[in-house]
Design a protein around this motif. Structure first.
Motif, PDB file in Angstrom:
ATOM      1  N   ARG A  39       0.858  -1.178   0.000  1.00  0.00           N
ATOM      2  CA  ARG A  39       0.000   0.000   0.000  1.00  0.00           C
ATOM      3  C   ARG A  39       0.893   1.227   0.000  1.00  0.00           C
ATOM      4  NH1 ARG A  39      -3.391  -3.265   3.205  1.00  0.00           N
ATOM      5  NH2 ARG A  39      -5.551  -3.210   2.511  1.00  0.00           N
ATOM      6  N   CYS A  40       0.438   2.297  -0.674  1.00  0.00           N
ATOM      7  CA  CYS A  40       1.213   3.533  -0.674  1.00  0.00           C
ATOM      8  C   CYS A  40       0.575   4.531   0.289  1.00  0.00           C
ATOM      9  CB  CYS A  40       1.300   4.120  -2.083  1.00  0.00           C
ATOM     10  SG  CYS A  40      -0.261   4.804  -2.657  1.00  0.00           S
ATOM     11  N   GLY A  41       1.102   5.739   0.300  1.00  0.00           N
ATOM     12  CA  GLY A  41       0.578   6.743   1.226  1.00  0.00           C
ATOM     13  C   GLY A  41      -0.394   7.719   0.587  1.00  0.00           C
ATOM     14  N   GLY A  44      -6.947   8.092  -1.365  1.00  0.00           N
ATOM     15  CA  GLY A  44      -7.825   7.781  -2.484  1.00  0.00           C
ATOM     16  C   GLY A  44      -7.234   6.827  -3.508  1.00  0.00           C
ATOM     17  N   CYS A  45      -6.059   6.313  -3.269  1.00  0.00           N
ATOM     18  CA  CYS A  45      -5.426   5.380  -4.212  1.00  0.00           C
ATOM     19  C   CYS A  45      -6.191   4.051  -4.205  1.00  0.00           C
ATOM     20  CB  CYS A  45      -3.967   5.164  -3.828  1.00  0.00           C
ATOM     21  SG  CYS A  45      -3.103   4.065  -4.960  1.00  0.00           S
ATOM     22  N   ALA A  46      -6.120   3.351  -5.333  1.00  0.00           N
ATOM     23  CA  ALA A  46      -6.810   2.060  -5.457  1.00  0.00           C
ATOM     24  C   ALA A  46      -6.349   1.054  -4.415  1.00  0.00           C
ATOM     25  CB  ALA A  46      -6.584   1.490  -6.858  1.00  0.00           C
ATOM     26  N   CYS A  47      -5.142   1.265  -3.875  1.00  0.00           N
ATOM     27  CA  CYS A  47      -4.640   0.320  -2.868  1.00  0.00           C
ATOM     28  C   CYS A  47      -5.379   0.461  -1.543  1.00  0.00           C
ATOM     29  CB  CYS A  47      -3.129   0.480  -2.672  1.00  0.00           C
ATOM     30  SG  CYS A  47      -2.611   2.031  -1.943  1.00  0.00           S
ATOM     31  N   LYS A  48      -6.196   1.514  -1.430  1.00  0.00           N
ATOM     32  CA  LYS A  48      -6.977   1.663  -0.197  1.00  0.00           C
ATOM     33  C   LYS A  48      -8.457   1.358  -0.424  1.00  0.00           C
ATOM     34  CE  LYS A  48      -3.858   4.747   2.106  1.00  0.00           C
ATOM     35  NZ  LYS A  48      -2.959   4.992   0.941  1.00  0.00           N
ATOM     36  N   LEU A  54      -3.579  -3.695  -4.641  1.00  0.00           N
ATOM     37  CA  LEU A  54      -2.263  -3.376  -4.083  1.00  0.00           C
ATOM     38  C   LEU A  54      -1.235  -3.126  -5.188  1.00  0.00           C
ATOM     39  CD1 LEU A  54      -2.111  -5.969  -1.160  1.00  0.00           C
ATOM     40  CD2 LEU A  54      -2.818  -3.566  -1.084  1.00  0.00           C
ATOM     41  N   HIS A  55      -0.191  -2.397  -4.838  1.00  0.00           N
ATOM     42  CA  HIS A  55       0.901  -2.138  -5.775  1.00  0.00           C
ATOM     43  C   HIS A  55       1.856  -3.325  -5.805  1.00  0.00           C
ATOM     44  CE1 HIS A  55      -0.281   2.095  -6.018  1.00  0.00           C
ATOM     45  NE2 HIS A  55      -0.493   2.009  -4.715  1.00  0.00           N
ATOM     46  N   GLY A  56       2.404  -3.527  -6.963  1.00  0.00           N
ATOM     47  CA  GLY A  56       3.383  -4.607  -7.081  1.00  0.00           C
ATOM     48  C   GLY A  56       2.909  -5.718  -7.990  1.00  0.00           C
TER      49      GLY A  56
HETATM   50 ZN   LIG Z   1      -1.546   3.183  -3.609  1.00  0.00          ZN
END
Ligand SMILES: [Zn+2]
Length: 155
Positions: A39-41, A44-48, A54-56
């Motif tokens: 997850r990034c910081g 509103g990112c799709a990882c949340k 998730l990224h990667g």
């Molecule tokens: Zn993200």
């Protein structure tokens, strides 16, 4: 002068096979490579999202230096470039473990020692139950321990 131990012919053959394979093993990189999704910081990112995207995956190379785990991120190219070196190191560790178990077995038989268990309550991870008091005839027939599996992908 102390008499040398007397390995059986089959044990000599095992030692020779292990040494021959070790001699040809090539370069070895220590540690293991794990794939991670992160997850990034960014708000509103799709990882949340729910469900999260998730990224990667990113590839993390971890190893021990002076008892501490250190990590480095690897690109796909880098993983590919050193794939053989990682698997060579893994194989070398397996062979050394096998060589030590073989040598230990010969020393125990030579000296009439009972195999030693791990000191505090928990058993050694490769120790089969009931083997601690094995008779000498049983001891030689102990099967090789299966390679242990951790949560990581050792390449
Ligand atoms: Zn993200």
């Amino acid at each position: 002068m102390a008499e040398p131990p007397r390995p059986e012919p089959a044990e000599d053959a095992d030692q020779h096979r292990i040494a021959t394979e070790l001699a040809d093993i090539g370069y070895c990189l220590p540690g293991s490579v794990t794939e991670r999704q992160l997850r990034c910081g960014k708000p509103g990112c799709a990882c949340k999202a729910d469900p999260p995207v998730l990224h990667g995956p990113y590839r993390q190379w971890s190893r021990k230096i002076g008892g501490k785990t250190v990590s480095r991120w690897l690109s796909g190219d880098q993983v590919e470039r050193y794939e053989d070196w990682f698997s060579n190191a893994k194989r070398a560790r397996e062979l050394l473990t096998e060589l030590e178990a073989l040598s230990l077995r010969i020393a125990e038989r030579t000296e009439g020692w009972d195999p030693q268990a791990a000191p505090t309550g928990h058993r050694a991870r490769n120790e089969d139950q009931g083997q601690t008091n094995a008779s000498p005839s049983q001891r030689g027939k102990r099967r090789e321990p299966a390679p242990r599996s951790r949560g990581t992908t050792a390449l």
